[in-house]
Write a protein that holds these residues in place. Structure first.
Motif, mmCIF file in Angstrom:
data_model
loop_
_atom_site.group_PDB
_atom_site.id
_atom_site.type_symbol
_atom_site.label_atom_id
_atom_site.label_comp_id
_atom_site.label_asym_id
_atom_site.label_seq_id
_atom_site.Cartn_x
_atom_site.Cartn_y
_atom_site.Cartn_z
ATOM 1 N N PHE A 245 -0.526 -10.942 -3.528
ATOM 2 C CA PHE A 245 0.780 -10.934 -4.197
ATOM 3 C C PHE A 245 1.408 -9.541 -4.177
ATOM 4 O O PHE A 245 2.629 -9.406 -4.037
ATOM 5 C CB PHE A 245 0.632 -11.433 -5.640
ATOM 6 C CG PHE A 245 0.529 -12.924 -5.755
ATOM 7 C CD1 PHE A 245 1.554 -13.741 -5.303
ATOM 8 C CD2 PHE A 245 -0.598 -13.514 -6.289
ATOM 9 C CE1 PHE A 245 1.464 -15.120 -5.401
ATOM 10 C CE2 PHE A 245 -0.705 -14.896 -6.383
ATOM 11 C CZ PHE A 245 0.327 -15.706 -5.938
ATOM 12 N N LYS A 246 0.625 -8.503 -4.304
ATOM 13 C CA LYS A 246 1.164 -7.143 -4.226
ATOM 14 C C LYS A 246 1.754 -6.870 -2.851
ATOM 15 O O LYS A 246 2.837 -6.309 -2.712
ATOM 16 C CB LYS A 246 0.076 -6.126 -4.559
ATOM 17 C CG LYS A 246 -0.340 -6.103 -6.020
ATOM 18 C CD LYS A 246 -1.464 -5.122 -6.267
ATOM 19 C CE LYS A 246 -1.893 -5.148 -7.726
ATOM 20 N NZ LYS A 246 -3.037 -4.233 -7.981
ATOM 21 N N LEU A 247 1.009 -7.286 -1.821
ATOM 22 C CA LEU A 247 1.526 -7.106 -0.458
ATOM 23 C C LEU A 247 2.774 -7.942 -0.227
ATOM 24 O O LEU A 247 3.703 -7.522 0.462
ATOM 25 C CB LEU A 247 0.439 -7.487 0.556
ATOM 26 C CG LEU A 247 -0.768 -6.550 0.639
ATOM 27 C CD1 LEU A 247 -1.818 -7.114 1.586
ATOM 28 C CD2 LEU A 247 -0.345 -5.156 1.092
ATOM 29 N N ALA A 248 2.790 -9.158 -0.835
ATOM 30 C CA ALA A 248 3.971 -10.017 -0.684
ATOM 31 C C ALA A 248 5.198 -9.380 -1.309
ATOM 32 O O ALA A 248 6.294 -9.401 -0.744
ATOM 33 C CB ALA A 248 3.705 -11.386 -1.314
ATOM 34 N N VAL A 249 5.017 -8.801 -2.524
ATOM 35 C CA VAL A 249 6.138 -8.135 -3.198
ATOM 36 C C VAL A 249 6.620 -6.950 -2.379
ATOM 37 O O VAL A 249 7.829 -6.750 -2.175
ATOM 38 C CB VAL A 249 5.723 -7.687 -4.616
ATOM 39 C CG1 VAL A 249 6.788 -6.783 -5.211
ATOM 40 C CG2 VAL A 249 5.504 -8.896 -5.513
ATOM 41 N N GLY B 80 6.296 -6.610 0.767
ATOM 42 C CA GLY B 80 6.950 -7.151 1.953
ATOM 43 C C GLY B 80 8.371 -7.594 1.684
ATOM 44 O O GLY B 80 9.278 -7.357 2.496
ATOM 45 N N VAL B 81 8.587 -8.244 0.518
ATOM 46 C CA VAL B 81 9.938 -8.674 0.147
ATOM 47 C C VAL B 81 10.857 -7.473 -0.014
ATOM 48 O O VAL B 81 12.000 -7.465 0.476
ATOM 49 C CB VAL B 81 9.895 -9.512 -1.146
ATOM 50 C CG1 VAL B 81 11.310 -9.737 -1.660
ATOM 51 C CG2 VAL B 81 9.216 -10.841 -0.887
ATOM 52 N N ILE B 82 10.362 -6.436 -0.703
ATOM 53 C CA ILE B 82 11.182 -5.231 -0.906
ATOM 54 C C ILE B 82 11.491 -4.571 0.436
ATOM 55 O O ILE B 82 12.623 -4.168 0.714
ATOM 56 C CB ILE B 82 10.464 -4.253 -1.845
ATOM 57 C CG1 ILE B 82 10.353 -4.860 -3.248
ATOM 58 C CG2 ILE B 82 11.211 -2.920 -1.913
ATOM 59 C CD1 ILE B 82 9.556 -4.007 -4.211
ATOM 60 N N GLY B 83 10.448 -4.468 1.296
ATOM 61 C CA GLY B 83 10.670 -3.869 2.608
ATOM 62 C C GLY B 83 11.655 -4.665 3.441
ATOM 63 O O GLY B 83 12.523 -4.097 4.113
ATOM 64 N N PHE B 84 11.531 -5.992 3.376
ATOM 65 C CA PHE B 84 12.459 -6.850 4.124
ATOM 66 C C PHE B 84 13.878 -6.714 3.599
ATOM 67 O O PHE B 84 14.846 -6.698 4.365
ATOM 68 C CB PHE B 84 11.995 -8.302 4.017
ATOM 69 C CG PHE B 84 12.854 -9.268 4.789
ATOM 70 C CD1 PHE B 84 12.911 -9.225 6.168
ATOM 71 C CD2 PHE B 84 13.606 -10.220 4.122
ATOM 72 C CE1 PHE B 84 13.702 -10.117 6.882
ATOM 73 C CE2 PHE B 84 14.403 -11.119 4.819
ATOM 74 C CZ PHE B 84 14.448 -11.061 6.203
#
Length: 327
Positions: free
Chosen positions: A46-50, A52-56
């Motif tokens: 979930f940390k990586l997903a968050v 990733g969303v911010i980076g995207f």
């Protein structure tokens, strides 16, 4: 059964019981360990997903290209200014100026309508936008810019509007407030009553100028008034230059008062009554309207969602507590 046989049976039973308990404890320990590992893996996921969303979101913001310059056929270009005119937000020069540049640059736009609903704000931001409108009108002499006022076009908002070819209002719009103010608070009397001592050390006799916990000397007050008068005169010059002979000056014109739209028409502060639709239809003769206003970017919305913008706003408000304001 002999005593030895009984002891052997009891020992075997005890051993079997201890083995069962040990096996159960081992199973529980392994299950707990597996659960911790799974929870850790999901936490990392979930940390990586968050991230990733911010980076995207940032990638989209950096690579997004609006449709401002796309060919859409002949149309009226629209740019909107809503709210206070400040260094950040929809009323800042960094947002308004690029939108105006795009609106003028597109060949298919027959003219630009600048829709203003603002009580005013920063004289610096208003001045930058005013200067850009003047420049664009010279660069595109055959492409007019008209201001349409919604509820309010006061102070810094009117500073911007004065650069337009014409200004249209509703009869009940609020227009004017051609003045400058610098506000703050003084707590010296309260501090004396509470027995609080202000310990402010400065290098330079006026470095603590406008500190709310220190008394304001007569020379400092006079200096502030002179600075406000200078900015006020800049405002007056902009209005006189923009309105020209249409302006019917009175002693109250530049006093900081504001008027209804109908009164502003009589005073020459504005040119007539109209809305975005009516000006596009009856003045520019082009009812198709394309909005060039820059909206808030996706990265900023994501950051605000996570509360970053709140911290920035607090820091900025503390850093800019006292400054001249057109409102």
């Amino acid at each position: 059964m002999s005593n030895n046989e009984f002891d052997n049976v009891e020992t075997a039973t005890t051993s079997k019981k201890e083995g069962w308990e040990r096996a159960l404890l081992e199973k529980l320990a392994y299950a707990s360990l597996r659960e911790q590992r799974a929870r850790r893996r999901w936490g990392i996921f979930f940390k990586l997903a968050v991230l990733g969303v911010i980076g995207f979101a940032f990638w989209l913001g950096m690579n997004y290209e609006g449709s401002d310059t796309q060919t859409v056929g002949a149309h009226t270009a629209l740019v909107k200014i809503s709210g206070a005119i400040e260094s950040e937000g929809n009323g800042s020069a960094s947002v308004v100026v690029p939108a105006l540049d795009n609106a003028f640059a597109v060949n298919d736009s027959v003219g630009v309508i600048l829709r203003i609903n603002s009580p005013g704000g920063s004289p610096v931001q208003a001045g930058i936008i005013n200067d850009e409108i003047v420049r664009l009108r010279k660069e595109y002499p055959n492409k007019p810019l008209y201001v349409v006022v919604d509820e309010v076009c006061a102070s810094g908002g009117y500073y911007i509007a004065a650069a337009a070819d014409k200004i249209y209002v509703n009869k009940a719009s609020i227009v004017g407030s051609i003045g400058v103010l610098m506000d703050g608070f003084g707590f010296t009397g309260l501090m004396d009553k509470l027995g609080v001592e202000r310990r402010l050390l400065t290098a330079g006799e006026n470095k603590g100028f406008l500190d709310p916990f220190s008394p304001l000397s007569a020379p400092q007050k006079s200096y502030a008034q002179d600075m406000l008068a200078e900015i006020h005169q800049q405002f007056i010059d902009v209005v006189r230059k923009g309105r020209g002979t249409r302006l019917k000056e009175t002693p109250e014109t530049f006093s900081g008062l504001f008027w209804s739209g109908s009164k502003a028409v009589e005073m020459g502060l504005v040119d007539g009554f109209g809305t975005v639709d009516s000006v596009a239809r009856d003045v520019l003769k082009q009812e198709d309207i394309v909005d060039y206003t820059k909206s808030e970017g996706l990265p900023e919305r994501v950051l605000k969602k996570f509360g970053v913008a709140m911290g920035v706003g607090v820091a900025q408000s503390l850093a800019n507590e006292v400054k001249p304001t057109l409102r």
